[in-house]
Design an enzyme around this catalytic site. Sequence first.
Site, PDB file in Angstrom:
ATOM      1  N   LYS A   1       0.987  -1.141  -0.125  1.00 20.22           N
ATOM      2  CA  LYS A   1       0.035   0.080   0.027  1.00 20.22           C
ATOM      3  C   LYS A   1       0.738   1.059  -0.021  1.00 20.22           C
ATOM      4  CE  LYS A   1      -4.199   1.899   2.721  1.00 20.22           C
ATOM      5  NZ  LYS A   1      -4.501   1.497   3.990  1.00 20.22           N
TER       6      LYS A   1
ATOM      7  N   SER B   1      -9.408   1.391   3.345  1.00 20.58           N
ATOM      8  CA  SER B   1      -8.782   2.329   2.637  1.00 20.58           C
ATOM      9  C   SER B   1      -7.499   1.222   1.761  1.00 20.58           C
ATOM     10  CB  SER B   1      -7.974   3.388   3.235  1.00 20.58           C
ATOM     11  OG  SER B   1      -7.063   2.634   4.326  1.00 20.58           O
TER      12      SER B   1
ATOM     13  N   SER C   1      -9.882  -0.930   7.331  1.00 18.90           N
ATOM     14  CA  SER C   1      -9.385  -0.463   6.001  1.00 18.90           C
ATOM     15  C   SER C   1      -8.690  -1.775   5.478  1.00 18.90           C
ATOM     16  CB  SER C   1      -8.243   0.610   6.267  1.00 18.90           C
ATOM     17  OG  SER C   1      -8.984   1.956   6.333  1.00 18.90           O
TER      18      SER C   1
END
Length: 525
Positions: free
Chosen positions: A108, A183, A207
């Site tokens: 990420k 996320s 997330s």
Amino acid sequence: MTWQEVAFKIQAHRDYTISQINPAICDIQEIHSSRVLEIPGIVLTAEEKIITEYDIETLLANLASGKTNCVYELLPTRALTRAKELDAALLKNGIPTGPLHGLPISVKEHIGMKGLPNTAGFVGWEGKNNNDDSEVLKILLAAGAILYVRTTEPQGLMALETRSNITGVTTNPHNTELTCGGSSGGEAALLALGGSVLGIGSDIGGSIRSPAANCGIYGFKPTAMRLPLVGLAACMLGCDMIAGTIGPMSRTLDGIELFMKVVLDSKPWEKDLSLMQMPWRSPNSLTIASFPKRKLTIGVILDDGIVKPSPPVARALRVVVEKLKLLPDVEVMEWHPHKHEYGMEILKRLYAPDGGEGFFDALKTSGEPVEPLLAWTLRDQAGVESLDHYGVRHWSMEREIFRYEYLQKWNQVAPEMDVILCPAGPLPAPPHNTSRYWGYTSIWNLLDYPAIVFPVTKVDPELDVKDLNYVPKNDIDCWYYNNYNAEQQRNVPVALQIVAKKMEDEKTVQSLKIIKNLISLPLVN
């Protein structure tokens, strides 16, 4: 530069990294479908497809960028250089570099990588390059991993969808009209497509788990402060009202355990004393007999009392419970949530005790507009407020009281209960711009309980009929009731969640392994 020019610059760099792949990526624009999972099988040769089924293949990552927009940046030069180093080391030493020798891992974007910036979804943070890798990446590299791609995230990281002014909207490969979640949505979409087998996400309210559920993969939120956070970028980093954590996302449950074992076997607490000094405690066997008592006891949350699970989520829960009740070595009981509605009020205050001011200041650095879901989470929903020092003390104490009372209820009402089985969210993959309720995941962040999400089944419009006579309990319940459409969500994954007490991370994963083996999950491919 304007924020639009900065965003365009980042997008152009991403496109350049994709163009460096040799052989070149084929054109997939002529494929018109909202379901893009089949694209690898269409455009890859038989040999390439076999490779992707067993390991990472860079081409799939690029396919994902073209149709789901999950790639923030490819790292072909870095990855190939690293692969050559590992090959040379193996040839010279005759042994692998470590337990992850040659394994490609996706990352990420806000997890720091040497020489690259971390925007955390803010246009204005572009250009601040890292001097070093984050601690977790150092551990993975020492274990032999290859870092080859950075994945997308939403503006400011605080949304259960993945949309920013930098990369636009990341969609769900099962149906691009629906969200991949957030996320860590870029990770989930890439994993679902087969462009990764193991990735790193982060979770402060769902997330990791929300996108894992939406995309039909496994996602684990450990207890906070078990895994290192040094080298991450986030707006509220350092404000530990609600502690975030990194965690693994994988197409397999074994991938989750492998990640946790490798990272914790490196003893990260020797470099960071804020971390729990506890290795990964793998059980000797994956049987119920390995528990302190013979029966695995599972408490079930059918409804958190705030937002009613949609028909496919309720069906998945019902079917799993029915199968578990048939097993002599498993005991199933209903668990009534303790004050979850008040827990959400605490979370609204503590996610951004400055009333979101820090986030909105970060937006001002470039002049970019706020995304609707970030605005909802940190400004527009009732209960968000800027706290003075009295308010910070009050709501911090309310958090501690809530944690204490929840544990007392667990110990007094169900002392034998090993884990909780519950929804991962009210809906399977929701339509874009509708993911407003975090309660089924964020409540466990408030309690700091480990939780893992796993795929169970798929939406079936014939089985998952909407109850037209249902009267919603409140506005947010009405919002989710109105946004459920079985036909639109046909065939998307339906997931559930296993939760254990704080620091019982190993039990969380072990329990899911036992359940998965006993009732053969997932129930559909």
